[in-house]
Design a protein around this motif. Structure first.
Motif, PDB file in Angstrom:
ATOM      1  N   GLN A  57       0.831  -1.209   0.000  1.00  0.00           N
ATOM      2  CA  GLN A  57       0.000   0.000   0.000  1.00  0.00           C
ATOM      3  C   GLN A  57       0.862   1.254   0.000  1.00  0.00           C
ATOM      4  OE1 GLN A  57      -2.976  -0.018   3.073  1.00  0.00           O
ATOM      5  NE2 GLN A  57      -3.729  -2.038   2.526  1.00  0.00           N
ATOM      6  N   ILE A  58       2.030   1.172   0.649  1.00  0.00           N
ATOM      7  CA  ILE A  58       2.941   2.311   0.667  1.00  0.00           C
ATOM      8  C   ILE A  58       3.627   2.475  -0.686  1.00  0.00           C
ATOM      9  CG2 ILE A  58       5.085   3.199   1.699  1.00  0.00           C
ATOM     10  CD1 ILE A  58       4.163   1.838   4.322  1.00  0.00           C
ATOM     11  N   HIS A  59       4.038   1.347  -1.293  1.00  0.00           N
ATOM     12  CA  HIS A  59       4.658   1.382  -2.619  1.00  0.00           C
ATOM     13  C   HIS A  59       4.242   0.130  -3.374  1.00  0.00           C
ATOM     14  CE1 HIS A  59       7.496   1.696  -5.904  1.00  0.00           C
ATOM     15  NE2 HIS A  59       7.910   2.871  -5.454  1.00  0.00           N
ATOM     16  N   PRO A  60       3.550   0.269  -4.507  1.00  0.00           N
ATOM     17  CA  PRO A  60       3.021  -0.911  -5.217  1.00  0.00           C
ATOM     18  C   PRO A  60       4.085  -1.823  -5.801  1.00  0.00           C
ATOM     19  CG  PRO A  60       2.692   1.095  -6.505  1.00  0.00           C
ATOM     20  CD  PRO A  60       3.159   1.527  -5.156  1.00  0.00           C
ATOM     21  N   ARG A  61       5.347  -1.368  -5.853  1.00  0.00           N
ATOM     22  CA  ARG A  61       6.422  -2.201  -6.389  1.00  0.00           C
ATOM     23  C   ARG A  61       7.354  -2.697  -5.284  1.00  0.00           C
ATOM     24  NH1 ARG A  61       6.975  -4.135 -11.405  1.00  0.00           N
ATOM     25  NH2 ARG A  61       9.000  -3.215 -11.856  1.00  0.00           N
ATOM     26  N   PRO A  86      14.658   3.921  -5.600  1.00  0.00           N
ATOM     27  CA  PRO A  86      15.342   3.847  -4.304  1.00  0.00           C
ATOM     28  C   PRO A  86      14.431   3.321  -3.207  1.00  0.00           C
ATOM     29  CG  PRO A  86      14.749   6.109  -4.830  1.00  0.00           C
ATOM     30  CD  PRO A  86      14.449   5.294  -6.051  1.00  0.00           C
ATOM     31  N   ALA A  87      15.049   2.888  -2.141  1.00  0.00           N
ATOM     32  CA  ALA A  87      14.291   2.377  -1.005  1.00  0.00           C
ATOM     33  C   ALA A  87      13.487   3.493  -0.357  1.00  0.00           C
ATOM     34  CB  ALA A  87      15.243   1.748   0.007  1.00  0.00           C
ATOM     35  N   VAL A  88      12.360   3.105   0.253  1.00  0.00           N
ATOM     36  CA  VAL A  88      11.551   4.043   1.029  1.00  0.00           C
ATOM     37  C   VAL A  88      12.003   3.945   2.476  1.00  0.00           C
ATOM     38  CG1 VAL A  88       9.230   4.699   1.740  1.00  0.00           C
ATOM     39  CG2 VAL A  88       9.605   3.737  -0.545  1.00  0.00           C
ATOM     40  N   SER A  89      12.545   5.011   3.014  1.00  0.00           N
ATOM     41  CA  SER A  89      13.054   4.993   4.381  1.00  0.00           C
ATOM     42  C   SER A  89      11.916   4.987   5.387  1.00  0.00           C
ATOM     43  CB  SER A  89      13.952   6.211   4.624  1.00  0.00           C
ATOM     44  OG  SER A  89      14.275   6.320   5.997  1.00  0.00           O
ATOM     45  N   ALA A  90      12.075   4.191   6.434  1.00  0.00           N
ATOM     46  CA  ALA A  90      11.058   4.165   7.489  1.00  0.00           C
ATOM     47  C   ALA A  90      11.044   5.453   8.282  1.00  0.00           C
ATOM     48  CB  ALA A  90      11.309   2.980   8.414  1.00  0.00           C
ATOM     49  N   ASP A  91      12.166   6.166   8.294  1.00  0.00           N
ATOM     50  CA  ASP A  91      12.261   7.393   9.087  1.00  0.00           C
ATOM     51  C   ASP A  91      11.777   8.624   8.336  1.00  0.00           C
ATOM     52  OD1 ASP A  91      13.366   6.047  11.283  1.00  0.00           O
ATOM     53  OD2 ASP A  91      15.358   6.121  10.384  1.00  0.00           O
ATOM     54  N   SER A  92      11.776   8.581   7.005  1.00  0.00           N
ATOM     55  CA  SER A  92      11.354   9.757   6.237  1.00  0.00           C
ATOM     56  C   SER A  92      10.515   9.352   5.032  1.00  0.00           C
ATOM     57  CB  SER A  92      12.575  10.560   5.782  1.00  0.00           C
ATOM     58  OG  SER A  92      13.475   9.726   5.063  1.00  0.00           O
ATOM     59  N   PRO A  93       9.360   8.707   5.264  1.00  0.00           N
ATOM     60  CA  PRO A  93       8.496   8.304   4.146  1.00  0.00           C
ATOM     61  C   PRO A  93       7.746   9.511   3.594  1.00  0.00           C
ATOM     62  CG  PRO A  93       7.400   7.836   6.197  1.00  0.00           C
ATOM     63  CD  PRO A  93       8.762   8.373   6.558  1.00  0.00           C
ATOM     64  N   LEU A  98       2.533   8.327   5.792  1.00  0.00           N
ATOM     65  CA  LEU A  98       3.003   8.271   7.177  1.00  0.00           C
ATOM     66  C   LEU A  98       2.137   7.391   8.075  1.00  0.00           C
ATOM     67  CD1 LEU A  98       5.267   9.276   8.980  1.00  0.00           C
ATOM     68  CD2 LEU A  98       3.904  11.296   9.511  1.00  0.00           C
ATOM     69  N   PRO A  99       0.788   7.521   8.042  1.00  0.00           N
ATOM     70  CA  PRO A  99      -0.023   6.630   8.898  1.00  0.00           C
ATOM     71  C   PRO A  99       0.193   5.149   8.577  1.00  0.00           C
ATOM     72  CG  PRO A  99      -1.344   8.458   8.098  1.00  0.00           C
ATOM     73  CD  PRO A  99      -0.053   8.492   7.329  1.00  0.00           C
ATOM     74  N   LEU A 100       0.318   4.814   7.276  1.00  0.00           N
ATOM     75  CA  LEU A 100       0.576   3.417   6.903  1.00  0.00           C
ATOM     76  C   LEU A 100       1.941   2.964   7.401  1.00  0.00           C
ATOM     77  CD1 LEU A 100      -0.817   3.294   3.244  1.00  0.00           C
ATOM     78  CD2 LEU A 100      -1.695   2.025   5.219  1.00  0.00           C
ATOM     79  N   MET A 101       2.930   3.852   7.356  1.00  0.00           N
ATOM     80  CA  MET A 101       4.264   3.481   7.827  1.00  0.00           C
ATOM     81  C   MET A 101       4.242   3.182   9.320  1.00  0.00           C
ATOM     82  SD  MET A 101       7.330   2.817   6.816  1.00  0.00           S
ATOM     83  CE  MET A 101       7.651   3.648   5.254  1.00  0.00           C
ATOM     84  N   TRP A 102       3.467   3.938  10.074  1.00  0.00           N
ATOM     85  CA  TRP A 102       3.344   3.651  11.511  1.00  0.00           C
ATOM     86  C   TRP A 102       2.765   2.250  11.726  1.00  0.00           C
ATOM     87  CZ3 TRP A 102       0.706   8.986  12.746  1.00  0.00           C
ATOM     88  CH2 TRP A 102       1.693   9.980  12.795  1.00  0.00           C
ATOM     89  N   GLN A 103       1.734   1.922  10.949  1.00  0.00           N
ATOM     90  CA  GLN A 103       1.146   0.590  11.062  1.00  0.00           C
ATOM     91  C   GLN A 103       2.156  -0.488  10.660  1.00  0.00           C
ATOM     92  OE1 GLN A 103      -2.903   0.074   9.423  1.00  0.00           O
ATOM     93  NE2 GLN A 103      -2.952   2.292   9.143  1.00  0.00           N
ATOM     94  N   LEU A 104       2.917  -0.205   9.602  1.00  0.00           N
ATOM     95  CA  LEU A 104       3.906  -1.183   9.147  1.00  0.00           C
ATOM     96  C   LEU A 104       4.979  -1.410  10.200  1.00  0.00           C
ATOM     97  CD1 LEU A 104       5.114  -3.025   7.002  1.00  0.00           C
ATOM     98  CD2 LEU A 104       6.194  -1.020   5.964  1.00  0.00           C
TER      99      LEU A 104
END
Length: 259
Positions: A57-61, A86-93, A98-104
């Motif tokens: 959901q954060i990145h489809p690929r 590039p990678a999606v950083s957990a600290d600066s998405p 952002l809400p999805l990253m918290w859940q992840l």
């Protein structure tokens, strides 16, 4: 979203509290810890499916995540690896995710329950760098298959509850408790790779030839056969231990349910 069963989380929480007080040199304590580790490994695909769904959901690929190797607390999400950039950083998405990253991040902590599963090699984790692990995600079709299975399981549960609701008025309290216990038993047997065994005729147990009524329960554990293949051959006498996360009190010789 298909979160982990609250019951599994409840028993894992109990175990982590229990493990802080037991004597680590106790054979019984070690057996129970090994039993829980086995259960957590078997239920790992469900937790990984939840992580995969959030990452996609954060990145489809998205195809993998990186997790910190060690630290004073739980292993933490470092980033999401993608197939086209590039990678999606957990600290600066991106702010929108952002809400999805918290859940992840919260879901990642359940993968090995804060370091409880010390040997993450059994989960298929690989070394990504000196400070991180690489965890391959379940592809979208695999996540869809897990979602379908979860939906079918939920529908079956709803059907059973609806049926119980129709007959509830005719059940005695004793019968209702018996049905509830059977549902709980089935769940625990599934989590801990246990199967039910009964005999249609009277049997005798152990050297004292204790009488066993027809259809009394025995429980078998996958990969761990009992020393005795039948109650008549059992020599364990009064040796019993708790199995299935402290849910079943079984004879250590033949698996007779003494709960």
């Amino acid at each position: 979203m298909f979160p982990l069963s609250p019951d599994i989380l409840k028993y894992v929480t109990f175990l982590r509290e229990y493990a802080a007080f037991i004597n680590p040199r106790s054979d019984e304590a070690q057996r129970q810890l090994d039993e829980f580790r086995s259960m957590l490994v078997r239920t790992y695909p469900l937790r990984l499916a939840e992580v995969s769904q959030l990452a996609l959901q954060i990145h489809p690929r998205a195809f993998a995540i990186t997790i910190s190797k060690s630290g004073p607390g739980p292993r933490e999400l470092q980033g999401i690896l993608t197939a086209d950039g590039p990678a999606v950083s957990a600290d600066s998405p991106p702010a929108i995710t952002l809400p999805l990253m918290w859940q992840l991040r919260a879901a990642v902590r359940t993968l090995d329950f804060g370091g409880f599963l010390g040997d993450v090699g059994v989960l298929g984790w690989e070394t990504y760098s000196p400070s991180s692990h690489l965890v391959m995600l379940i592809p979208p079709m695999g996540v869809a298959a897990v979602q379908l299975q979860q939906a079918q399981t939920a529908a079956m549960g709803e059907a059973v509850r609806a049926w119980l609701g129709r007959v509830d008025s005719s059940l005695t309290d004793h019968r209702r408790r018996d049905l509830d216990r059977r549902v709980d038993d089935a769940a625990h047997c599934n989590w801990f790779s246990m199967t039910l065994r009964t005999y249609a005729t009277d049997r005798r147990h152990g050297p004292d030839r204790e009488h066993i009524y027809p259809h009394n329960r025995f429980l078998d554990i996958a990969g761990s056969p009992w020393p005795a293949s039948s109650p008549e051959e059992c020599t364990a006498e009064d040796s019993r231990s708790w199995y299935g996360g402290g849910f079943f009190l079984l004879c250590n010789g033949c698996g007779l349910d003494c709960t």
